[in-house]
Write an enzyme that holds these catalytic residues in place. Sequence first.
Site, PDB file in Angstrom:
ATOM      1  N   CYS A   1      -6.118   0.298  -4.786  1.00  0.00           N
ATOM      2  CA  CYS A   1      -5.246   1.059  -3.897  1.00  0.00           C
ATOM      3  C   CYS A   1      -3.873   0.396  -3.779  1.00  0.00           C
ATOM      4  O   CYS A   1      -2.837   1.058  -3.923  1.00  0.00           O
ATOM      5  CB  CYS A   1      -5.903   1.203  -2.529  1.00  0.00           C
ATOM      6  SG  CYS A   1      -6.543  -0.329  -1.835  1.00  0.00           S
ATOM      7  N   TYR A   2      -3.858  -0.910  -3.509  1.00  0.00           N
ATOM      8  CA  TYR A   2      -2.570  -1.609  -3.436  1.00  0.00           C
ATOM      9  C   TYR A   2      -1.833  -1.483  -4.767  1.00  0.00           C
ATOM     10  O   TYR A   2      -0.630  -1.224  -4.821  1.00  0.00           O
ATOM     11  CB  TYR A   2      -2.787  -3.097  -3.136  1.00  0.00           C
ATOM     12  CG  TYR A   2      -3.049  -3.465  -1.707  1.00  0.00           C
ATOM     13  CD1 TYR A   2      -2.115  -3.176  -0.713  1.00  0.00           C
ATOM     14  CD2 TYR A   2      -4.208  -4.132  -1.336  1.00  0.00           C
ATOM     15  CE1 TYR A   2      -2.334  -3.555   0.609  1.00  0.00           C
ATOM     16  CE2 TYR A   2      -4.438  -4.514  -0.005  1.00  0.00           C
ATOM     17  CZ  TYR A   2      -3.496  -4.217   0.955  1.00  0.00           C
ATOM     18  OH  TYR A   2      -3.718  -4.596   2.261  1.00  0.00           O
TER      19      TYR A   2
END
Lengths: 359, 359, 359, 359
Positions: free
Chosen positions: A171-172
Amino acid sequence: MANEIKTSVRTAVAGVGGYAGGELARLLLHHPRLAAAQPLFLGRVADEATTGRVPLESLHPQLALGGGVAQPEVVSFSWEKVQDAGIETVFLALPHETSREWAPEWLERGIKVIDLSGAWRLHQAANSAVYKLTDANEALAQSLQQEAVFGCPELHREEIANARLVANPGCYSTSIILALAPLLRAGIVDVDHGIICDAKSGVSGAGKAATAKTHFMYAADNLSAYAVFGHRHTGELLEQLGLTADQIQFTPHLLPIPRGILSTIYLRLKDSMKPEEVESVLRSFYASSPMVRIHKTPGLPQIQHIVRTNYCDIGFELAKDGKRLVLVSCLDNLLKGAAGQAVQNLNVMCGWKEEEGLL
Amino acid sequence: MANEIKTSVRTAVAGVGGYAGGELARLLLHHPRLAAAQPLFLGRVADEATTGRVPLESLHPQLALGGGVAQPEVVSFSWEKVQDAGIETVFLALPHETSREWAPEWLERGIKVIDLSGAWRLHQAANSAVYKLTDANEALAQSLQQEAVFGCPELHREEIANARLVANPGCYSTSIILALAPLLRAGIVDVDHGIICDAKSGVSGAGKAATAKTHFMYAADNLSAYAVFGHRHTGELLEQLGLTADQIQFTPHLLPIPRGILSTIYLRLKDSMKPEEVESVLRSFYASSPMVRIHKTPGLPQIQHIVRTNYCDIGFELAKDGKRLVLVSCLDNLLKGAAGQAVQNLNVMCGWKEEEGLL
Amino acid sequence: MANEIKTSVRTAVAGVGGYAGGELARLLLHHPRLAAAQPLFLGRVADEATTGRVPLESLHPQLALGGGVAQPEVVSFSWEKVQDAGIETVFLALPHETSREWAPEWLERGIKVIDLSGAWRLHQAANSAVYKLTDANEALAQSLQQEAVFGCPELHREEIANARLVANPGCYSTSIILALAPLLRAGIVDVDHGIICDAKSGVSGAGKAATAKTHFMYAADNLSAYAVFGHRHTGELLEQLGLTADQIQFTPHLLPIPRGILSTIYLRLKDSMKPEEVESVLRSFYASSPMVRIHKTPGLPQIQHIVRTNYCDIGFELAKDGKRLVLVSCLDNLLKGAAGQAVQNLNVMCGWKEEEGLL
Amino acid sequence: MANEIKTSVRTAVAGVGGYAGGELARLLLHHPRLAAAQPLFLGRVADEATTGRVPLESLHPQLALGGGVAQPEVVSFSWEKVQDAGIETVFLALPHETSREWAPEWLERGIKVIDLSGAWRLHQAANSAVYKLTDANEALAQSLQQEAVFGCPELHREEIANARLVANPGCYSTSIILALAPLLRAGIVDVDHGIICDAKSGVSGAGKAATAKTHFMYAADNLSAYAVFGHRHTGELLEQLGLTADQIQFTPHLLPIPRGILSTIYLRLKDSMKPEEVESVLRSFYASSPMVRIHKTPGLPQIQHIVRTNYCDIGFELAKDGKRLVLVSCLDNLLKGAAGQAVQNLNVMCGWKEEEGLL
């Protein structure tokens, strides 16, 4: 292209009980291409030993259907069930150790794999060491690790379309890679000065396990930095952006909100540019990418713009010197950062419109 | 020292209706040195025109006293009341334009001023231009601007003790200045590489006015960057830290919490150091500062550690290269970032223990 | 009164690691009567086996002291340490089973006990059955259960002043009992119609254990009712208010906030009354109670008025028929609902001002 | 049925700038029946005076489309635009005074109206007095008030199908009416004992205007009761449930969350019943209602189950006496409580599946 366009596909979700699994179930249940082919939901259903099946709503009450219709079910795993259901593609929403062990088996049976864990994202052994993986068949695992396609459609659309094994990005990483890739590929960034990524994520990113750090009293009304210089997603940044470890630095923070990531990214351009030139680089890069939205500078995205959507929003401001650049990139960690991107990959693999079932 | 130690002092608070004003009232009402000398609370009390006074609890219900005792009152301003009450020190918790206009009058009457606005914080005209101040008596204003002491006791304890006009620092500035000052004064920072301050603040920092950006629906479950390259606190950073505008960069963000600031600060050291050496620089600098707490590296402070306290907590991590440093600094924007620091300044001005009434 | 007024007292806190324990530590460390006699903090410190002591800040980082002074410590329990420290009163902030077992030993050694658990709150066996207590010495336990004073100073000030064993009330119970007691004692409530208490509590009420229900993702942005018809605090309501189980009904809800309880209470008066008459009943009852604040009707208290204070705020609205009454009662579950009330009880037991160290 | 089933319909939204308007826009833009007929969005676009049109994303950034496609626009109102667009049904998401004035004009032009305000919900003058409406043509307004159908499809499906003017219910009312209607119609409730509705709503229910009560600092970490005995939705409860003002009592509370309502409802049954009998009454009533979900007792719904859905979830617990009943009813105030229910009404009016575009 080799792929002919399918009208539908039989899918399975393994690990439907977690947050990403729940979002996957929601998206697949309402995907227009899958209306006639409900996904097979696989989970740990040991508490219903006699039947080996529980209603999906017992894991995710928000997914119950109204009006007295039959509820989707989650069944305990067996290859027989997988075969009977004619599964063609499986989503693995499992710990990376499990994915690493299990993905080869699915592939061997001719079933494509979209893996949401970090098991297959990294091509270089040095970077993947952080996952401490032990493989029964090491040669096969190494080979698959090379074959696996990093499932970021905006960067690897073609390879995904033809892939057997798609490694859905972190996600990051997604939020940072999508902001930086256009500028880096355009060769306008002074990479040796160093790029700083100050990222902030909602609590769902920490997973469903009840721990001291996911306790409401720890996270609420709070903000904390963690894993400074040591977050596992760093390897994805290096490989996908072609940077070395001293060229990029990434500090995650835990936000007191359920969902959403905002990354503030600091860099210097090689030469002084005008804001509209930088904006043009971003817009051109994503001209055919329906799930990326570029803000007109100096407008900046916010988490509330993207929560519960599959969009990654990107904006920036350029200092008067034309060199110091601040990028802001936002996405929903459970959607564009996990389940939504996984469905986007499915769409690409099937030759469907990339945004189908995601708006 | 010139000051003899007073047993008490008569104080007034002008602008008690805002968030900082409310916290000031709370602190002063329970300050052990002021028990026998309740502060004079001055506010806009136009709605009680006949009496010119309202109970403090009508502005801040949480400050009501129980058990049927008389409630503190807020009275409409008059110099007569100020004189009758024998006020020696006033806290101005007002817009900067009002403070700029009004502070000279208080000083002229021999009353010391602790000003919570930005009106008197900056010594250089170029930096203070951002406040667009117009002064009736320009020469006097310029002179006072030079005389005013930046009210950060950890840096200017001596000058504060002897000051007539104390300019209480900004909330963001305090968090950044306290983290950076020890390292910069030690001469170990590569300032030309550039320092990046990624700061995040709770909503009380935006003030009590109901606006689109303070609406619950805007701020809740959200995070947004704002005033990139242009926040008013930047001037304080430059002057107090002795930096130029291209040596430090500051991006504020609005956090979905009521109170608290966390600043993540990125810099490079000139030479490779060991973590314990950096920690030693910080600890030595604050050895006599009761309101700063240094975390043992690699421990980092969090907002929940400092909310509702007057502490500034500072921690850091150093990369393996011994050069890339990430500092994290936290404080409560209404206390160490406003009302608490103002009372700390009062303590210093009166020769009392710096932390009196603040623990 | 039998008690002579002490200038100070030696206290210990057992179970300092939890939320109530942390608040107790904070209150006692800054209590003006205890300045010269730091409490003895007792906890589970197995992870520091060699020394048997850890700094308090390792359990509660927000309680660290600044300026390089020595930090308060938590030590592993031994009767020797208790004796050496000359402990006169102990706060037990422990599970009820542990308190039930342990309190008799402290009492036997002549040490007064203020117990924060539910172990000793109920006098009737039928009501206390919900705690499933097994006592080694059943006769002694029964006798102590009779002797224990319900630690609500507003109702039992005299008995508390002379008590050896004070059973600190539950958080929900305190909010409901304080609202209802004056009206019930005045005999103006139609109890047979039934009283409905719809109560809402912040998450700290659920304790520090990381569970599915204290996970941020469960509690945030949510509201849920629980333990309908079956909450353990019901017995306290019945005994303290002199009601039967069909006369009062209590439904707790989990609020998405860290701290605070708001109870909305619905009842009918026997005869039609005027609002000012009802207000007068409340005000008279609490005329000498510094920790209760009565709102002027139709003003109503809110959670933000009482958070981080030891007040219980009570307000009400009366229907035009003069009979249907809605009471709203608010308190901070960790203060007036736990640690603050415990210190209030200590103050009463020592003959000090009830609000000392609590404002 | 008189209606033939349309394949699509031309819709307009007046007042698209508010929260309900934004949700309406989102739902209509992705409604499968409206794919070929984008709604006409009407708003105040005075700031774009020259063109009379602004992109929808300038009001609701989260609704921007990615991939460089044309953005939906909001245009300033004119009857000419309405006529050119061939509008057949309009949604009015406007203040009730505006709706009261304007709805007759739309109807006169043969355009059906789904009104989201309170202007047309009440049939009895006494109940509607609370809205203080002044009508230019009083006779017409009275007649329309009688003609308007209360837009709760679960209760008035047939009338809605044939209506010209649908008065979309209030958010609180929907949650309470759907919980109580089945039991009241079954005649099993002791209405004379009185029914108590303790309802809690997220802040979006208070609208987009920035006020002291919608300020983040007021609402966050707080809970407050308001409008006790006097909320405007009370009239809807009385009329739709056939109760008198002394038979039902409704207290709203402001929750510190963006969206969602939970109503806890207390009543007594006439005769003792078994839980499964009560559940059966609820299930039978909603057997053909796809947007209501009944929980298996003693399971209770929570706000997080229904946020961002169009469902109303209902559960209950029955006391051991078989008479005292606690109902819990949850919905999203912007969806089932406003925009979602409005689209549900559109579906019913067009003869489409009730849940179309709402799952």
